[in-house]
Scaffold this motif. Structure first.
Motif, PDB file in Angstrom:
ATOM      1  N   ALA A   1      69.328 105.091  -2.496  1.00  0.00           N
ATOM      2  CA  ALA A   1      68.049 104.014  -3.077  1.00  0.00           C
ATOM      3  C   ALA A   1      68.550 102.435  -2.816  1.00  0.00           C
ATOM      4  O   ALA A   1      67.986 101.664  -3.379  1.00  0.00           O
ATOM      5  CB  ALA A   1      67.744 104.285  -4.492  1.00  0.00           C
ATOM      6  N   ILE A   2      69.812 102.346  -2.788  1.00  0.00           N
ATOM      7  CA  ILE A   2      70.584 101.126  -2.430  1.00  0.00           C
ATOM      8  C   ILE A   2      70.161 100.427  -1.173  1.00  0.00           C
ATOM      9  O   ILE A   2      70.242 100.967  -0.128  1.00  0.00           O
ATOM     10  CB  ILE A   2      71.986 101.090  -2.595  1.00  0.00           C
ATOM     11  CG1 ILE A   2      72.253 101.529  -4.192  1.00  0.00           C
ATOM     12  CG2 ILE A   2      72.677  99.729  -2.472  1.00  0.00           C
ATOM     13  CD1 ILE A   2      71.808 100.646  -5.262  1.00  0.00           C
ATOM     14  N   THR A   3      69.659  99.100  -1.277  1.00  0.00           N
ATOM     15  CA  THR A   3      69.421  98.367   0.002  1.00  0.00           C
ATOM     16  C   THR A   3      70.317  96.988  -0.202  1.00  0.00           C
ATOM     17  O   THR A   3      70.997  96.965  -1.329  1.00  0.00           O
ATOM     18  CB  THR A   3      67.801  97.804   0.096  1.00  0.00           C
ATOM     19  OG1 THR A   3      67.743  96.813  -1.088  1.00  0.00           O
ATOM     20  CG2 THR A   3      66.994  99.129  -0.038  1.00  0.00           C
ATOM     21  N   GLY A   4      70.230  96.441   0.873  1.00  0.00           N
ATOM     22  CA  GLY A   4      70.994  95.163   0.921  1.00  0.00           C
ATOM     23  C   GLY A   4      71.011  94.127  -0.297  1.00  0.00           C
ATOM     24  O   GLY A   4      71.750  93.317  -0.658  1.00  0.00           O
ATOM     25  N   ASP A   5      69.602  93.957  -0.808  1.00  0.00           N
ATOM     26  CA  ASP A   5      68.997  93.097  -1.730  1.00  0.00           C
ATOM     27  C   ASP A   5      69.657  93.551  -3.004  1.00  0.00           C
ATOM     28  O   ASP A   5      69.562  92.763  -3.854  1.00  0.00           O
ATOM     29  CB  ASP A   5      67.814  93.090  -1.909  1.00  0.00           C
ATOM     30  CG  ASP A   5      67.227  92.270  -0.554  1.00  0.00           C
ATOM     31  OD1 ASP A   5      67.779  91.420   0.165  1.00  0.00           O
ATOM     32  OD2 ASP A   5      65.755  92.507  -0.353  1.00  0.00           O
TER      33      ASP A   5
ATOM     34  N   VAL B   1      76.600  95.945  -7.796  1.00  0.00           N
ATOM     35  CA  VAL B   1      75.283  96.475  -7.392  1.00  0.00           C
ATOM     36  C   VAL B   1      74.599  96.634  -8.482  1.00  0.00           C
ATOM     37  O   VAL B   1      74.960  96.778  -9.638  1.00  0.00           O
ATOM     38  CB  VAL B   1      75.542  97.865  -7.062  1.00  0.00           C
ATOM     39  CG1 VAL B   1      74.348  98.751  -6.770  1.00  0.00           C
ATOM     40  CG2 VAL B   1      76.628  98.212  -5.969  1.00  0.00           C
ATOM     41  N   LEU B   2      73.212  96.019  -8.404  1.00  0.00           N
ATOM     42  CA  LEU B   2      72.322  95.924  -9.368  1.00  0.00           C
ATOM     43  C   LEU B   2      71.534  97.150  -9.506  1.00  0.00           C
ATOM     44  O   LEU B   2      70.867  97.817  -8.456  1.00  0.00           O
ATOM     45  CB  LEU B   2      71.244  94.494  -8.785  1.00  0.00           C
ATOM     46  CG  LEU B   2      72.316  93.323  -8.747  1.00  0.00           C
ATOM     47  CD1 LEU B   2      71.310  92.107  -8.208  1.00  0.00           C
ATOM     48  CD2 LEU B   2      72.968  92.806  -9.923  1.00  0.00           C
TER      49      LEU B   2
ATOM     50  N   LEU C   1      74.801  92.090  -4.868  1.00  0.00           N
ATOM     51  CA  LEU C   1      75.002  90.798  -5.138  1.00  0.00           C
ATOM     52  C   LEU C   1      76.521  90.342  -4.998  1.00  0.00           C
ATOM     53  O   LEU C   1      77.273  90.891  -5.476  1.00  0.00           O
ATOM     54  CB  LEU C   1      74.776  90.426  -6.609  1.00  0.00           C
ATOM     55  CG  LEU C   1      74.946  88.955  -7.292  1.00  0.00           C
ATOM     56  CD1 LEU C   1      73.927  87.988  -6.261  1.00  0.00           C
ATOM     57  CD2 LEU C   1      74.591  88.571  -8.706  1.00  0.00           C
ATOM     58  N   VAL C   2      76.584  89.318  -3.936  1.00  0.00           N
ATOM     59  CA  VAL C   2      77.881  88.740  -3.818  1.00  0.00           C
ATOM     60  C   VAL C   2      77.971  87.512  -4.514  1.00  0.00           C
ATOM     61  O   VAL C   2      77.607  86.389  -4.083  1.00  0.00           O
ATOM     62  CB  VAL C   2      78.100  88.538  -2.257  1.00  0.00           C
ATOM     63  CG1 VAL C   2      79.358  88.172  -1.764  1.00  0.00           C
ATOM     64  CG2 VAL C   2      77.905  90.058  -1.402  1.00  0.00           C
ATOM     65  N   THR C   3      79.155  87.318  -5.498  1.00  0.00           N
ATOM     66  CA  THR C   3      79.465  86.220  -6.067  1.00  0.00           C
ATOM     67  C   THR C   3      80.648  85.457  -5.561  1.00  0.00           C
ATOM     68  O   THR C   3      81.486  85.922  -5.577  1.00  0.00           O
ATOM     69  CB  THR C   3      79.382  86.548  -7.668  1.00  0.00           C
ATOM     70  OG1 THR C   3      78.340  87.196  -8.175  1.00  0.00           O
ATOM     71  CG2 THR C   3      79.604  85.067  -8.322  1.00  0.00           C
ATOM     72  N   VAL C   4      80.395  84.103  -5.373  1.00  0.00           N
ATOM     73  CA  VAL C   4      81.364  83.378  -4.635  1.00  0.00           C
ATOM     74  C   VAL C   4      81.709  81.953  -5.672  1.00  0.00           C
ATOM     75  O   VAL C   4      80.775  81.580  -5.897  1.00  0.00           O
ATOM     76  CB  VAL C   4      81.134  82.520  -3.311  1.00  0.00           C
ATOM     77  CG1 VAL C   4      82.218  81.802  -2.776  1.00  0.00           C
ATOM     78  CG2 VAL C   4      80.630  83.769  -2.327  1.00  0.00           C
ATOM     79  N   ASP C   5      82.835  82.234  -6.248  1.00  0.00           N
ATOM     80  CA  ASP C   5      83.351  81.277  -7.474  1.00  0.00           C
ATOM     81  C   ASP C   5      84.235  80.267  -6.785  1.00  0.00           C
ATOM     82  O   ASP C   5      85.218  80.570  -6.317  1.00  0.00           O
ATOM     83  CB  ASP C   5      83.912  81.903  -8.462  1.00  0.00           C
ATOM     84  CG  ASP C   5      84.299  81.074  -9.674  1.00  0.00           C
ATOM     85  OD1 ASP C   5      84.042  79.860  -9.682  1.00  0.00           O
ATOM     86  OD2 ASP C   5      84.811  81.795 -10.741  1.00  0.00           O
ATOM     87  N   LEU C   6      83.991  79.007  -7.011  1.00  0.00           N
ATOM     88  CA  LEU C   6      84.282  77.767  -6.049  1.00  0.00           C
ATOM     89  C   LEU C   6      85.144  76.938  -7.124  1.00  0.00           C
ATOM     90  O   LEU C   6      85.520  75.785  -6.865  1.00  0.00           O
ATOM     91  CB  LEU C   6      83.462  76.813  -5.401  1.00  0.00           C
ATOM     92  CG  LEU C   6      82.798  77.598  -4.430  1.00  0.00           C
ATOM     93  CD1 LEU C   6      81.861  76.702  -3.616  1.00  0.00           C
ATOM     94  CD2 LEU C   6      83.575  78.201  -3.209  1.00  0.00           C
TER      95      LEU C   6
ATOM     96  N   VAL D   1      81.411 100.338  -6.027  1.00  0.00           N
ATOM     97  CA  VAL D   1      81.927  99.480  -4.911  1.00  0.00           C
ATOM     98  C   VAL D   1      83.381  99.744  -4.583  1.00  0.00           C
ATOM     99  O   VAL D   1      84.163  99.651  -5.376  1.00  0.00           O
ATOM    100  CB  VAL D   1      81.883  97.787  -5.285  1.00  0.00           C
ATOM    101  CG1 VAL D   1      82.172  97.138  -3.821  1.00  0.00           C
ATOM    102  CG2 VAL D   1      80.125  97.742  -5.411  1.00  0.00           C
ATOM    103  N   SER D   2      83.701 100.125  -3.347  1.00  0.00           N
ATOM    104  CA  SER D   2      85.072 100.365  -2.870  1.00  0.00           C
ATOM    105  C   SER D   2      85.321  99.613  -1.734  1.00  0.00           C
ATOM    106  O   SER D   2      84.550  98.919  -0.981  1.00  0.00           O
ATOM    107  CB  SER D   2      85.164 101.803  -2.601  1.00  0.00           C
ATOM    108  OG  SER D   2      84.485 102.051  -1.577  1.00  0.00           O
TER     109      SER D   2
END
Length: 440
Positions: free
Chosen positions: A366-370, A396-397, A373-378, A403-404
């Motif tokens: 059931a998972i799609t690319g949307d 994964v939302l 969520l990829v979070t980038v902390d600057l 995630v591996s």
């Protein structure tokens, strides 16, 4: 008539009280201010001998036979003070520190004291009998004997007794040679009571027995120990289940595994206070997210401290596998920048990120690319300018999917912001900052 009789009785009583007061005053102060003294014998006052350890250090001992145990004292004082004094208030002490030889001998110096300070200076000793005091000193003889313990009472049904612990197991016996030679062993008695269910211990008094197991009484023996510490552990036997501490995470749940442990239980004997609160033994922790193709694991069986593994099995085998597990790779396109530096433009160069996920087939499919969520902390790039590889957190939302394959990284370019260009707010890549609609 009754009134006159009562007054007469009161008058007589007052006269008697006045006479007693006058007598006490005259007894204590006399006619010239000094008390009138009297003398009185106090019989059979016990003698306390001190510094016996000094004798022991010299290889000597005080024998009861031939040694004066009591003394009679003639005490002087006022009639009133002598009437108040009781034999139990008198203490007689003889110091043995100056005794250096064996045999009968005498000491003339004794210390007389009172348990109540009131009598100090009011009562004095004028005579004693016997005088001097006779001592009988012998050479100290010694030997070492074993300590045995007799157990009385019983252990409750379903419980068992462990190994008896005695401390010390030997003691030195000192005294007259005849008395010491008669001793074969020392013995103490530990009473468990009825149906003991926990460890029993105690500081027990010592008795001495001869070679015919007869109790030796009325001896003047000295020992290096006054009591013996004895402990008898009382054990309960219990069957304990072997278990694992499964560590769960997204996509890796205990409800999705099949496992068995061989052996499933072991028989353990140990202190009731330890085992009564236990029903299982945890072999180890197991991170379910690390479970792959290997399905057999071996573990040493940890036994609670002070307990015994009656089964004799020292290792257990865990056989485990997922009931339903699917792994796949999904391309993530949903990025978000956090803590962008002030006065900087940030350009995310990575537009897609291949992410490995796992979980039950229904959740994974059931998972799609949307949904990723990829979070980038600057936060660590506050004053940086240039192109950098930055760690990214992938989640994964909406589904119980793990995630591996990390760690995951993305590429960003950070440049100085021009003066007339406002800083852009942190928004997910691919969204219009004005409308929030996805770009096409």
């Amino acid at each position: 008539m009754k009134s006159n009789g009562g007054q007469k009785a009161l008058y007589i009583g007052l006269c008697m009280l006045a006479a007693v007061v006058v007598w006490i005053f005259a007894d204590n102060y006399g006619t010239d201010g000094s008390p009138i003294t009297y003398e009185k014998w106090f019989r059979d006052i016990p003698i306390t001998y001190t510094s016996e350890t000094v004798l022991t250090g010299r290889g000597l001992m005080l024998l009861e036979e031939g040694t004066d145990a009591t003394v009679d004292l003639k005490m002087q004082g006022s009639h009133w003070d002598l009437a108040l004094l009781d034999s139990d208030y008198i203490r007689v002490t003889v110091d043995l520190s100056d005794v250096t030889r064996t045999g009968e001998q005498t000491v003339s110096s004794i210390l007389v004291s009172f348990t109540y300070p009131y009598f100090n200076g009011r009562i004095t000793r004028t005579q004693q009998s016997p005088s001097p005091i006779t001592l009988n000193v012998a050479e100290l003889y010694h030997k070492t004997v074993d300590v045995r313990c007799e157990i009385t009472g019983n252990v409750a049904e379903g419980y068992s007794a462990g190994e008896l612990q005695i401390s010390p197991t030997e003691i030195e016996v000192r005294g007259d040679q005849a008395d010491v030679d008669a001793v074969s062993y020392a013995k103490v008695t530990l009473d468990l009571g009825e149906d003991a269910t926990s460890t029993v211990s105690g500081e027990l008094p010592i008795q001495f027995y001869d070679e015919n197991d007869q109790l030796l009484e009325d001896t003047s023996l000295q020992t290096t120990e006054e009591t013996i510490q004895v402990t008898l552990p009382v054990y309960v036997t219990k069957e304990l289940r072997l278990t694992m501490d499964f560590q769960e995470s997204a996509g890796a749940r205990a409800s999705n595994v099949t496992y068995e442990i061989e052996p499933s239980t072991i028989l353990v004997s140990g202190p009731a206070e330890v085992l009564n609160s236990m029903d299982s033994i945890v072999l180890d922790t197991f991170d379910l997210a690390s479970l792959g193709s290997t399905t057999n694991y071996s573990y040493a069986i940890p036994i609670p401290e002070g307990c015994e593994n009656l089964s004799g099995v020292t290792r257990a085998t865990l056989r485990i596998s997922f009931r339903d597990m699917q792994r796949t790779t999904v391309t993530a396109t949903n990025f978000i920048l956090q803590n962008t530096p002030d006065g900087r433009d940030v350009n995310l160069l990575t537009e897609q990120l291949a992410v490995s996920i796992f979980g039950t087939s229904g959740n994974v499919e059931a998972i799609t690319g949307d949904d990723i969520l990829v979070t980038v902390d600057l936060a660590d790039f506050g004053s940086a300018v240039g192109t950098y590889t930055v760690p990214a957190e992938v989640t994964v939302l909406g589904r119980d999917v793990g995630v591996s394959g990390g760690p995951y990284r993305v590429r960003v370019t950070i440049s100085e912001q021009t003066a007339d260009q406002p800083a852009e707010p942190d928004v997910p890549a691919g969204e219009n900052p004005d409308t929030g609609d996805e770009t096409t």
